[in-house]
Design a protein around this motif. Structure first.
Motif, PDB file in Angstrom:
ATOM      1  N   LEU A 127      -8.336   8.053 -18.119  1.00 15.65           N
ATOM      2  CA  LEU A 127      -8.255   9.512 -18.160  1.00 15.65           C
ATOM      3  C   LEU A 127      -9.242  10.142 -17.183  1.00 15.65           C
ATOM      4  CD1 LEU A 127      -7.878   9.987 -22.023  1.00 15.65           C
ATOM      5  CD2 LEU A 127      -6.149  10.502 -20.291  1.00 15.65           C
ATOM      6  N   ILE A 168      -5.362  12.245 -26.604  1.00 15.94           N
ATOM      7  CA  ILE A 168      -4.992  12.018 -25.204  1.00 15.94           C
ATOM      8  C   ILE A 168      -4.146  13.179 -24.683  1.00 15.94           C
ATOM      9  CG2 ILE A 168      -3.692  10.510 -23.654  1.00 15.94           C
ATOM     10  CD1 ILE A 168      -4.482   8.192 -25.551  1.00 15.94           C
ATOM     11  N   ARG A 171      -6.334  16.021 -23.804  1.00 17.26           N
ATOM     12  CA  ARG A 171      -7.039  15.784 -22.547  1.00 17.26           C
ATOM     13  C   ARG A 171      -6.128  16.021 -21.357  1.00 17.26           C
ATOM     14  NH1 ARG A 171     -10.635  16.933 -19.474  1.00 17.26           N
ATOM     15  NH2 ARG A 171     -11.519  15.376 -18.080  1.00 17.26           N
ATOM     16  N   TYR A 172      -4.881  15.578 -21.468  1.00 14.46           N
ATOM     17  CA  TYR A 172      -3.906  15.857 -20.414  1.00 14.46           C
ATOM     18  C   TYR A 172      -3.754  17.366 -20.213  1.00 14.46           C
ATOM     19  CZ  TYR A 172      -1.706  11.301 -19.322  1.00 14.46           C
ATOM     20  OH  TYR A 172      -1.426  10.043 -18.856  1.00 14.46           O
TER      21      TYR A 172
END
Length: 318
Positions: A127, A168, A171-172
């Protein structure tokens, strides 16, 4: 976790064809570039407008997709076509930006073990490295679709908590992804795990568009599509003929089949813009090029109301 409004019948459902990337990458015999282009054009001719055409990975890692630039340069893009490609790193992003794609697809696994097997680094490192990828693509005006592999289960770790998938996805969203795609990499999704993941993401990252990418390893891929529809999701990946599978997970088989998905949506009252007869023809062409029977069911049986000549059918004796 809040429930969603189901997609009403009559709505348009977007199908993203991923066979030319997710399917072809697993074929050991090199498919000639001209044949790849022919198949992509046949898929577009069926009415499909979203397609993941290739991947900008190292030619040493995936020799099958070493011709990414040539394929993209050779295809006929109909009006409204939205062409995407997978990129694993900054070098791939730079190649994609120069090849004229509309969007790129990045992937990180929700499972630490699978991410190590797939890209040889921990999830958070993947990431972090995407920050430079996103910055490069944002500067080039290219949209980014954030992919999460093993979103519904891992063959090494078992259950993947929905909160990990949601972390996740958030975060994207912070990085600037226009959408997040939940990948059923090893066919471990069930209707209940799909529902839980979707709701967790909507709580953690409100407004982030969700796409669903199912495999049919255990035969419930289309059942999971119906769950997605009940949760308000309108974008699904599928692979012509059911090509695909993950090379880093034992027992993984192909993606849900494009023509089977088109048939399901059509018979359930949804619109996809895809002509069933033409997508079957594209699957037939793909099967001929691959050189073995593909797993798609509608490819074998045809549409529900296909007529057969009774004079050519064996009559029971006695």
């Amino acid at each position: 976790m809040a429930s969603a409004t189901p997609v009403p019948p009559g709505s348009h459902i977007t199908i993203c064809e991923v066979g030319p990337r997710d399917g072809f990458q697993n074929e050991k015999t090199f498919i000639p570039t001209a044949k790849k282009i022919e198949i992509v054009n046949a898929l577009f001719a069926s009415g499909l407008r979203h397609m993941q055409v290739t991947s900008f990975v190292s030619p040493r890692a995936v020799p099958q997709l070493a011709d990414a630039e040539e394929v993209l340069a050779g295809i006929d893009r109909p009006e409204g076509a939205f062409v995407t490609a997978l990129v694993p790193n900054l070098r791939g992003a730079e190649r994609a930006a120069g090849a004229g794609v509309d969007a790129v697809h990045t992937v990180v696994s929700a499972s630490e073990t699978h991410n190590l097997k797939n890209v040889n680094r921990p999830v958070d490192q993947s990431l972090s490295e995407f920050e430079a990828v996103f910055a490069t693509l944002d500067k080039a005006g290219i949209a980014i679709e954030g992919g999460i592999a093993t979103a519904f289960g891992c063959p090494f770790e078992g259950i993947v908590p929905p909160r990990q998938v949601a972390r996740i996805a958030k975060r994207y969203q912070e990085l600037g992804a226009s959408s997040v795609s939940l990948g059923d990499t090893t066919g471990m999704a069930t209707p209940l795990t799909v529902q839980a993941a979707i709701r967790a993401i909507r709580d953690a990252a409100p407004g982030l568009e969700i796409h669903l990418h199912f495999h049919n390893t255990r035969g419930v891929g289309l059942a999971c599509v119906m769950t997605g529809l009940s949760e308000g999701v309108t974008h699904y990946d599928a692979s012509v003929g059911g090509l695909g599978g993950c090379p880093f997970a034992a027992g993984a088989t192909g993606n849900i089949c494009t023509e089977d998905l088109v048939y399901l949506l059509q018979e359930s009252g949804y619109e996809s813009g895809v002509d069933l007869d033409k997508i079957i023809a594209a699957a037939t062409l793909t099967q001929e090029v691959i050189g073995r029977p593909l797993p798609g069911q509608v490819l074998k049986a045809g549409p529900r109301l296909k007529r057969h000549d009774p004079d050519l059918t064996v009559t029971a004796a006695g």
